[in-house]
Design a protein around this motif. Structure first.
Motif, PDB file in Angstrom:
ATOM      1  N   LYS A 185     -61.384  22.705  19.406  1.00  0.00           N
ATOM      2  CA  LYS A 185     -61.678  21.731  20.461  1.00  0.00           C
ATOM      3  C   LYS A 185     -62.372  20.480  19.922  1.00  0.00           C
ATOM      4  CE  LYS A 185     -60.181  24.277  23.919  1.00  0.00           C
ATOM      5  NZ  LYS A 185     -59.004  23.876  24.737  1.00  0.00           N
ATOM      6  N   GLN A 245     -55.653  13.946  23.578  1.00  0.00           N
ATOM      7  CA  GLN A 245     -56.306  15.090  24.214  1.00  0.00           C
ATOM      8  C   GLN A 245     -57.816  15.051  24.034  1.00  0.00           C
ATOM      9  OE1 GLN A 245     -53.659  18.039  22.171  1.00  0.00           O
ATOM     10  NE2 GLN A 245     -53.249  18.783  24.237  1.00  0.00           N
ATOM     11  N   TRP A 246     -58.284  14.774  22.815  1.00  0.00           N
ATOM     12  CA  TRP A 246     -59.714  14.589  22.583  1.00  0.00           C
ATOM     13  C   TRP A 246     -59.912  13.770  21.310  1.00  0.00           C
ATOM     14  CZ3 TRP A 246     -60.992  16.524  17.869  1.00  0.00           C
ATOM     15  CH2 TRP A 246     -60.365  17.682  17.413  1.00  0.00           C
ATOM     16  N   GLN A 254     -63.172  12.522  18.240  1.00  0.00           N
ATOM     17  CA  GLN A 254     -64.510  12.652  17.683  1.00  0.00           C
ATOM     18  C   GLN A 254     -64.679  11.609  16.583  1.00  0.00           C
ATOM     19  OE1 GLN A 254     -67.087  14.194  18.634  1.00  0.00           O
ATOM     20  NE2 GLN A 254     -66.863  16.398  18.900  1.00  0.00           N
TER      21      GLN A 254
END
Length: 501
Positions: free
Chosen positions: A199, A143-144, A146
């Motif tokens: 997020k 999904q994401w 970092q």
């Protein structure tokens, strides 16, 4: 939402089997080498395996490798049957060390990467090893992501889902400030803490340490902050105020913004090494090895939530065991360890290692001991208790007798008693009420299944086919009110009311 998830997950450690029998054993791998580092229980009675793989699509591996080692994760049910697997990687080495279930039914992953911007990785490498965080959904889809780190090594050890729905990552760092790390380095390794929102946006980062090595192992959540638990051999220096000689357990209590509230070394005078830390309903448990001259003593220290000692239990453990963890289960302690044989002791002509599990009563007296693994090198990394009441051992093995596919495979052993099982709730939905995601868990075997959503007027809003036991449903686009979930499994249908806040 998180409290509801924790109430489900808290069932994992409530049951312990006194009669430990092997229910099943499995080796998982491809043509090269797989390295298992961790495993976590999941709300649907199964578990998620975390590690790294050097294999292409061979043996049990379904995807080709993208570099030297890729993140590799494998979702299984309680019978050891695969539900899904996935891998993520770049051109270098990517080590997956930690994960936690998230309120939306997915998982947050934390590992270390030497990869440049390549393959699945979208950020450039800053130093030797960077922290690489990946959020996946309930079916393992990215999904994401970092990345964080400086010019040295930044290696995560734990990740926590926080009360606000975000994440706190614990890592060990010897990096100085750079583009992806702003906090200073005090000496060798420091505790390096990163707070993200749900997020993945950075909220804050902090380092804690002195002039030498300070290595964090675990994060435990308090009612209004966190405690960071690890080992330190630094004197009072940097932002560390506890004076000491040699290595000792170092506990740092911080608030929700990462500010230090207190420090603690458990009141131990002798040199000691933290083995593991555990948060129970009304207290903490810290397992340590305390060294007094040539004598090493294994202790379990129970404290209240103010870190005031309640009880210390000394376990009678042989010094030739390499202990991985000591957990409290009901009124007993379960120790997991590795026993490495010398070349003279080995029957194969090579150094051998075995999984060891030992049970102790509440007074620290040994009750039973079991050894697992045949000829070869078997190294235990993790033991968990799943919702069906079983203990599962996870590690790495070179033993060909268990059907190894390559140089080193994941080696799993499920302990329990054949035929025993706790009474299950066939259908679970959480959180309820919800502001967005509701997770539907079907705790039984099925061939076909679907979930339909209706409002109270009987209007059909959505249908979702169910592939796995745990399925997230989004109600975020609907106004607040009461909704009906109709869950169909084969020829049976059940309905549950959900409150959307």
């Amino acid at each position: 939402m998180r409290k509801t998830l924790l109430s489900v997950c808290s069932l994992f450690l409530m049951i312990f089997l006194s009669a430990q029998e092997v229910v099943w054993e499995k080796s998982i791998g491809g043509e090269h080498a797989e390295y298992l580092y961790n495993a976590i229980p999941t709300p649907d009675y199964g578990f998620l395996i975390l590690g790294s793989s050097a294999s292409d699509a061979t043996g049990d591996i379904k995807k080709n490798n993208q570099g030297s080692l890729d993140y590799f994760l494998w979702k299984m049910d309680e019978n050891g049957k695969q539900e899904w697997q996935n891998s993520f990687g770049g051109s270098g080495t990517d080590f997956l060390y930690a994960a936690k279930p998230t309120p939306d039914g997915g998982y947050i992953l934390a590992g270390a990467s030497t990869s440049t911007k390549s393959g699945d990785k979208t950020s450039e490498n800053q130093g030797a090893e960077d922290i690489w965080i990946i959020k996946i959904d309930a079916n393992g889809n990215l999904q994401w992501q970092q990345a964080f780190g400086g010019n040295g090594n930044d290696i995560p050890t734990d990740v926590l889902v926080t009360e606000d729905g975000g994440y706190l990552i614990a890592a060990n760092s010897n990096s100085t400030p750079s583009e992806l790390k702003k906090s200073e380095n005090f000496g060798g390794n420091d505790y390096y803490m990163i707070k993200l929102d749900k997020k993945g946006k950075l909220i804050w980062e902090k380092t804690f340490g002195g002039t030498y090595d300070d290595k964090v192992k675990s994060i435990l959540q308090t009612k209004d902050g966190f405690i960071l638990v690890g080992n330190s051999n630094s004197p009072a220096s940097g932002n560390k105020t506890v004076e000491q000689n040699g290595n000792k357990t170092w506990i740092v209590e911080i608030d929700n913004e990462g500010n230090i509230r207190s420090e603690n070394s458990l009141g131990l005078n002798n040199e000691n090494y933290l083995i593991s830390a555990e948060q129970k309903e009304d207290h903490y448990l810290f397992a340590v090895n305390e060294k007094n001259g040539s004598k090493i003593t294994s202790k379990v220290i129970e404290t209240d939530f103010s870190l005031q000692p309640i009880k210390t239990t000394e376990l009678k453990v042989e010094n030739n065991l390499s202990i991985t963890e000591i957990r409290n289960v009901n009124d007993s302690f379960l120790l997991t360890a590795n026993k490495i044989s010398s070349l003279q002791e080995a029957t194969s002509g090579e150094i051998e290692s075995y999984y060891i599990t030992k049970s102790f009563d509440k007074n620290g007296t040994s009750v039973w001991e079991k050894k697992f693994g045949e000829k070869g090198f078997n190294y235990l990394e993790k033991a968990i208790t799943t919702r069906d009441g079983s203990t599962i051992l996870f590690g790495n093995s070179t033993q060909q007798a268990k059907g190894n596919k390559g140089q080193s495979d994941f080696y799993l052993v499920k302990l329990g008693k054949e035929g025993d099982d706790i009474k299950r709730i066939s259908l679970e939905v959480y959180p309820n009420p919800t502001s967005d995601i509701v997770n539907v868990i079907i705790n039984k075997e099925f061939t076909t299944s679907s979930i339909e959503v209706y409002n109270l007027a009987g209007q059909h809003l959505q249908t979702k086919d169910v592939k796995y036991r745990s399925t997230p449903i989004s109600l975020g686009s609907y106004p607040g009110g009461v909704y009906i979930l109709k869950i169909k499994t084969d020829n049976k249908s059940e309905s549950i009311k959900i409150i959307k806040k």
